[in-house]
Design a protein around this motif. Structure first.
Motif, PDB file in Angstrom:
ATOM      1  N   GLU A   8      43.527  41.793  80.446  1.00  0.00           N
ATOM      2  CA  GLU A   8      43.835  40.462  81.135  1.00  0.00           C
ATOM      3  C   GLU A   8      45.112  40.025  81.187  1.00  0.00           C
ATOM      4  O   GLU A   8      45.281  39.283  82.347  1.00  0.00           O
ATOM      5  N   ALA A   9      46.147  40.507  80.736  1.00  0.00           N
ATOM      6  CA  ALA A   9      47.438  40.252  80.790  1.00  0.00           C
ATOM      7  C   ALA A   9      48.299  41.136  81.664  1.00  0.00           C
ATOM      8  O   ALA A   9      49.376  41.177  82.172  1.00  0.00           O
ATOM      9  N   GLY A  10      47.490  42.319  81.930  1.00  0.00           N
ATOM     10  CA  GLY A  10      48.125  43.604  82.805  1.00  0.00           C
ATOM     11  C   GLY A  10      49.220  44.133  81.933  1.00  0.00           C
ATOM     12  O   GLY A  10      49.807  44.575  82.756  1.00  0.00           O
ATOM     13  N   LEU A  11      49.008  44.338  80.756  1.00  0.00           N
ATOM     14  CA  LEU A  11      49.985  44.804  79.905  1.00  0.00           C
ATOM     15  C   LEU A  11      49.606  46.253  79.360  1.00  0.00           C
ATOM     16  O   LEU A  11      48.499  46.350  78.989  1.00  0.00           O
ATOM     17  N   SER A  12      50.393  47.207  79.236  1.00  0.00           N
ATOM     18  CA  SER A  12      50.102  48.457  78.715  1.00  0.00           C
ATOM     19  C   SER A  12      51.390  49.081  77.863  1.00  0.00           C
ATOM     20  O   SER A  12      52.475  49.067  78.732  1.00  0.00           O
ATOM     21  N   LYS A  13      51.365  49.470  76.694  1.00  0.00           N
ATOM     22  CA  LYS A  13      52.360  50.102  75.965  1.00  0.00           C
ATOM     23  C   LYS A  13      51.871  51.248  75.440  1.00  0.00           C
ATOM     24  O   LYS A  13      50.780  51.380  74.976  1.00  0.00           O
ATOM     25  N   SER A  14      52.701  52.375  75.363  1.00  0.00           N
ATOM     26  CA  SER A  14      52.554  53.628  75.079  1.00  0.00           C
ATOM     27  C   SER A  14      53.505  54.296  74.135  1.00  0.00           C
ATOM     28  O   SER A  14      54.559  53.873  74.337  1.00  0.00           O
ATOM     29  N   THR A  15      53.004  55.064  73.008  1.00  0.00           N
ATOM     30  CA  THR A  15      54.188  55.614  72.053  1.00  0.00           C
ATOM     31  C   THR A  15      53.526  56.839  71.494  1.00  0.00           C
ATOM     32  O   THR A  15      52.242  57.174  71.685  1.00  0.00           O
ATOM     33  N   VAL A  16      54.319  57.720  71.301  1.00  0.00           N
ATOM     34  CA  VAL A  16      53.898  59.031  70.610  1.00  0.00           C
ATOM     35  C   VAL A  16      54.125  58.887  69.113  1.00  0.00           C
ATOM     36  O   VAL A  16      55.124  58.481  68.689  1.00  0.00           O
ATOM     37  N   ILE A  17      52.991  59.448  68.598  1.00  0.00           N
ATOM     38  CA  ILE A  17      52.959  59.072  67.118  1.00  0.00           C
ATOM     39  C   ILE A  17      52.680  60.633  66.537  1.00  0.00           C
ATOM     40  O   ILE A  17      51.888  61.467  66.918  1.00  0.00           O
ATOM     41  N   GLN A  18      53.544  61.012  65.642  1.00  0.00           N
ATOM     42  CA  GLN A  18      53.173  62.277  64.874  1.00  0.00           C
ATOM     43  C   GLN A  18      52.504  61.961  63.799  1.00  0.00           C
ATOM     44  O   GLN A  18      52.441  61.233  63.048  1.00  0.00           O
ATOM     45  N   GLY A  19      51.444  63.043  63.591  1.00  0.00           N
ATOM     46  CA  GLY A  19      50.451  63.072  62.600  1.00  0.00           C
ATOM     47  C   GLY A  19      50.129  64.190  62.375  1.00  0.00           C
ATOM     48  O   GLY A  19      50.371  65.429  63.014  1.00  0.00           O
ATOM     49  N   SER A  20      49.077  64.611  61.275  1.00  0.00           N
ATOM     50  CA  SER A  20      48.592  65.707  61.028  1.00  0.00           C
ATOM     51  C   SER A  20      47.028  65.961  61.601  1.00  0.00           C
ATOM     52  O   SER A  20      46.385  64.759  61.311  1.00  0.00           O
ATOM     53  N   LEU A  21      46.668  66.926  62.365  1.00  0.00           N
ATOM     54  CA  LEU A  21      45.080  66.857  62.879  1.00  0.00           C
ATOM     55  C   LEU A  21      44.316  67.432  61.563  1.00  0.00           C
ATOM     56  O   LEU A  21      44.733  68.662  61.194  1.00  0.00           O
ATOM     57  N   ARG A  22      43.455  66.839  61.200  1.00  0.00           N
ATOM     58  CA  ARG A  22      42.637  67.170  60.062  1.00  0.00           C
ATOM     59  C   ARG A  22      41.500  67.736  60.693  1.00  0.00           C
ATOM     60  O   ARG A  22      41.069  68.980  59.846  1.00  0.00           O
ATOM     61  N   THR A  23      40.883  67.485  61.708  1.00  0.00           N
ATOM     62  CA  THR A  23      39.681  68.396  62.367  1.00  0.00           C
ATOM     63  C   THR A  23      40.136  68.402  63.642  1.00  0.00           C
ATOM     64  O   THR A  23      40.671  67.537  64.326  1.00  0.00           O
ATOM     65  N   ASP A  24      39.875  69.653  64.176  1.00  0.00           N
ATOM     66  CA  ASP A  24      40.418  70.075  65.608  1.00  0.00           C
ATOM     67  C   ASP A  24      38.953  70.128  66.581  1.00  0.00           C
ATOM     68  O   ASP A  24      38.126  70.825  66.062  1.00  0.00           O
ATOM     69  N   PRO A  25      38.836  69.116  67.268  1.00  0.00           N
ATOM     70  CA  PRO A  25      37.693  68.811  67.953  1.00  0.00           C
ATOM     71  C   PRO A  25      37.475  70.527  68.838  1.00  0.00           C
ATOM     72  O   PRO A  25      38.181  70.902  69.276  1.00  0.00           O
ATOM     73  N   ALA A  26      36.110  70.820  69.067  1.00  0.00           N
ATOM     74  CA  ALA A  26      35.680  71.823  69.549  1.00  0.00           C
ATOM     75  C   ALA A  26      36.646  72.167  71.208  1.00  0.00           C
ATOM     76  O   ALA A  26      36.204  71.022  71.844  1.00  0.00           O
ATOM     77  N   GLY A  27      37.151  73.104  71.615  1.00  0.00           N
ATOM     78  CA  GLY A  27      37.633  73.016  72.711  1.00  0.00           C
ATOM     79  C   GLY A  27      38.822  72.375  73.235  1.00  0.00           C
ATOM     80  O   GLY A  27      39.166  72.384  74.151  1.00  0.00           O
ATOM     81  N   ARG A  28      39.563  71.940  72.092  1.00  0.00           N
ATOM     82  CA  ARG A  28      40.718  70.835  72.485  1.00  0.00           C
ATOM     83  C   ARG A  28      41.742  71.695  73.043  1.00  0.00           C
ATOM     84  O   ARG A  28      42.409  71.351  73.903  1.00  0.00           O
ATOM     85  N   LEU A  29      42.035  72.977  72.381  1.00  0.00           N
ATOM     86  CA  LEU A  29      43.370  73.701  73.031  1.00  0.00           C
ATOM     87  C   LEU A  29      43.187  74.036  74.344  1.00  0.00           C
ATOM     88  O   LEU A  29      43.739  74.285  75.296  1.00  0.00           O
ATOM     89  N   ASP A  30      41.724  74.597  74.532  1.00  0.00           N
ATOM     90  CA  ASP A  30      41.346  75.052  75.997  1.00  0.00           C
ATOM     91  C   ASP A  30      41.454  73.931  76.883  1.00  0.00           C
ATOM     92  O   ASP A  30      41.884  74.110  77.843  1.00  0.00           O
TER      93      ASP A  30
END
Length: 139
Positions: A8-30
């Motif tokens: 509605e306001a036309g705003l978008s903000k992004s950031t990179v977050i460091q974290g631990s991946l507990r479950t790896d979705p199938a095919g993610r790396l591919d």
């Protein structure tokens, strides 16, 4: 990357977050690899990285020096075919080709409308079928 949007306001903000991946979705790396291979030249370079023997000498017919003069950089499959054939005869063929298959299939799903990707995938399919036939017949 985390992105928050307020349409509605036309705003978008992004950031990179460091974290631990507990479950790896199938095919993610591919999926990640396939998305990075966003043009046929990158795909060729990627395939050569895995298909060229580490001990291949430049100019020997299997090293990167030979590929540079073989038409490889001009959008053709020259050199890549030879690398595939050489890799099929190598001792690691049984592990290299199956590992790359998932990436090749994902890339075809993402960019299957690109004629060069179709050509490279056809070459890849022919090589893997030949490898499978050789294993089936003990060659």
């Amino acid at each position: 990357m985390l992105t928050l949007e307020d349409p509605e306001a036309g705003l978008s903000k992004s950031t990179v977050i460091q974290g631990s991946l507990r479950t790896d979705p199938a095919g993610r790396l591919d999926e990640i690899i396939a998305r990075q291979l966003d043009d046929p030249q990158k795909l060729r370079q990627f395939l050569l990285l895995f298909l060229t023997a580490e001990d291949a000498l430049p100019g020997s017919g299997t090293g990167t020096g030979w590929f540079a003069g073989s038409g490889f950089g001009d959008g053709s499959t020259a050199g890549l075919f030879e690398a595939m054939v050489g890799a099929m005869a190598g001792p690691d063929a049984g592990s290299v080709f199956p590992d790359l298959k998932a990436v090749m299939d994902r890339l075809l799903a993402l960019r299957g409308d690109d004629p060069e990707i179709q050509q490279l995938h056809a070459l890849w399919t022919a090589a893997t079928e030949a490898l499978n036939m050789g294993e089936l017949h003990g060659v």
